[in-house]
Design an enzyme around this catalytic site. Sequence first.
Site, PDB file in Angstrom:
ATOM      1  N   TYR A   1      30.251 -10.052   9.444  1.00 12.95           N
ATOM      2  CA  TYR A   1      30.166 -10.885   8.248  1.00 12.95           C
ATOM      3  C   TYR A   1      30.243 -12.372   8.564  1.00 12.95           C
ATOM      4  CZ  TYR A   1      30.440  -6.961   5.108  1.00 12.95           C
ATOM      5  OH  TYR A   1      30.165  -5.813   4.418  1.00 12.95           O
TER       6      TYR A   1
ATOM      7  N   LYS B   1      36.889   1.263  15.433  1.00 13.84           N
ATOM      8  CA  LYS B   1      35.862   2.037  16.139  1.00 13.84           C
ATOM      9  C   LYS B   1      35.960   1.678  17.623  1.00 13.84           C
ATOM     10  CE  LYS B   1      32.330   4.782  16.138  1.00 13.84           C
ATOM     11  NZ  LYS B   1      32.506   6.217  15.983  1.00 13.84           N
TER      12      LYS B   1
ATOM     13  N   ASP C   1      35.318   6.747  11.809  1.00  9.82           N
ATOM     14  CA  ASP C   1      34.599   7.903  11.252  1.00  9.82           C
ATOM     15  C   ASP C   1      35.560   9.032  10.903  1.00  9.82           C
ATOM     16  OD1 ASP C   1      34.708   7.498  13.990  1.00  9.82           O
ATOM     17  OD2 ASP C   1      33.187   8.966  14.463  1.00  9.82           O
TER      18      ASP C   1
ATOM     19  N   ASP D   1      34.587  -2.345   4.426  1.00 13.20           N
ATOM     20  CA  ASP D   1      33.632  -2.429   3.322  1.00 13.20           C
ATOM     21  C   ASP D   1      33.204  -1.017   2.920  1.00 13.20           C
ATOM     22  OD1 ASP D   1      31.816  -3.349   1.501  1.00 13.20           O
ATOM     23  OD2 ASP D   1      30.398  -4.137   2.950  1.00 13.20           O
TER      24      ASP D   1
END
Length: 454
Positions: free
Chosen positions: A191, A259, A313, A337
């Site tokens: 972002y 992640k 995930d 998000d």
Amino acid sequence: MGQYKRLKVPANGAKIGWKDGKLSVPDNPIIPFFAGDGTGPDIWNATRLVLEGAVEKAYEGKKKLVWMEVYAGLTALKNYDKDTVLPQETLDAFKEFRVGIKGPLTTPAGQFKFVCLVCAAELNDRPAKCPKCSSEWITPRFRSVNVGLRQKLDLYACVRPVRWFTGVPCPVKAPEKFNIVIFRENTEDIYAGIEFQQGTPECREVYEFLTKKMGKKIPFPDSGIGIKPISKTGTQRLVRMAIKYAIAHKRPSVTIVHKGNIQKFTEGAFRDWGYEVAKAEFRDQIVTEAELWDDLGGKMPAGKILIKDRIADQTFQQLLLRPDEYSVLATPNLNGDYLSDAAVAQVGGLGIGPGANIGDGVAVFEATHGTAPKYTNKDQVNPGSLILSGVMMLEHMGWQEAADLVVKGLEATIQAKTVTYDFERQMPGAKKIKCSEFGAEIVKNMGAGKPVAA
Ligand code: NAD
């Protein structure tokens, strides 16, 4: 107070102060607001009615919210020059008055050149009137005003409490198990907007630098390239805020979501720096998951907060399968998000999910959905998201009694099955009412004693 050209500072209000990391809130705080584009004015009108009703009922005139209108999106085009969507005065007012609230804004995506701020039509030239809705409010494509607000005011945490309200239609079997507050980093990650468009000389230069100088392999030379910065400073202030929240609200755990198995030096570092700040600054109040199993035989000491981490995930699965094992999440920007919207969908959708963007001493509360342009001026959409963002705002100011009244009124209204179209179509036997009527019902149902039977 600051000098403003187009904004009127209300004479009957006072400024919220900030001292030793705490807000000091007068009885008549000035609250900057903008209603937003599209359906923003509808949901704002309902929200204002509800918040004012709750404050009046809770404090019998001793406290009062004093609104100060600021401009962004379409109202900025109308009040400033025709290409200004985020005036500096708006930023200055949010900064000076410290607590504000906002509706949704049109955010152009894609590669077109102009956008209509009334119906969000994406255009490649600039006609005098929008070919879709005939409005004259067409402006060159711009970067997201929401992202601009967050970055310019350094509102580094996007906070989304996600819980179920009795009676709200939702897709899962046990929504009552879901009560999670998500702290999403708001200023970094992809972002940050460091992107290079495929085919440009800049992109070619970055490609050459990465492949030739840094020895990195990029599969195809016709790639667009984005850069993902994640810093120790940005991570630690976010995780610190999440842990402080967990302590203040007696929440049992904070989960660092990342992640890091793939992106070791950004997402993996987010995890490591998160644990580091937890141990360095909250040693007496926290236990890490490794300590719990290696040193404490799996027995959690009373009153301590468990710090754990999960791969992003896997977190999506966990929130569906075992939501009651999670309480506060701290995530980098992009994963947060996705996760925030997926989480709120589980408990009834975006129409009722609140949010806030919070920095040190400045906070802006906001509806989490977009402008829903096809319902503009129809008085139909659900104002629940902005109303509950108002609840977060009252809680942030320490006006808990008023916040509780709003929740009580909202729950009673939903349980009475008088709801807007989005809920009505999923609730057998419900009565469909307008956005404004939903606000009025909430006010009526505040302090109604026992909740109305479902
Ligand atoms: P959206 O959130 O406006 O709409 C998605 C779906 O949800 C639509 O079907 C819509 O009708 C419905 N919906 C949204 N809010 C609702 C409410 N309060 N009650 C009932 N139903 C509701 O998302 P979109 O269509 O992708 O975006 C429209 C515009 O809003 C775009 O310009 C987008 O960039 C912008 N946007 C702004 C924000 C923000 O200001 N924070 C957030 C998301 C999207």
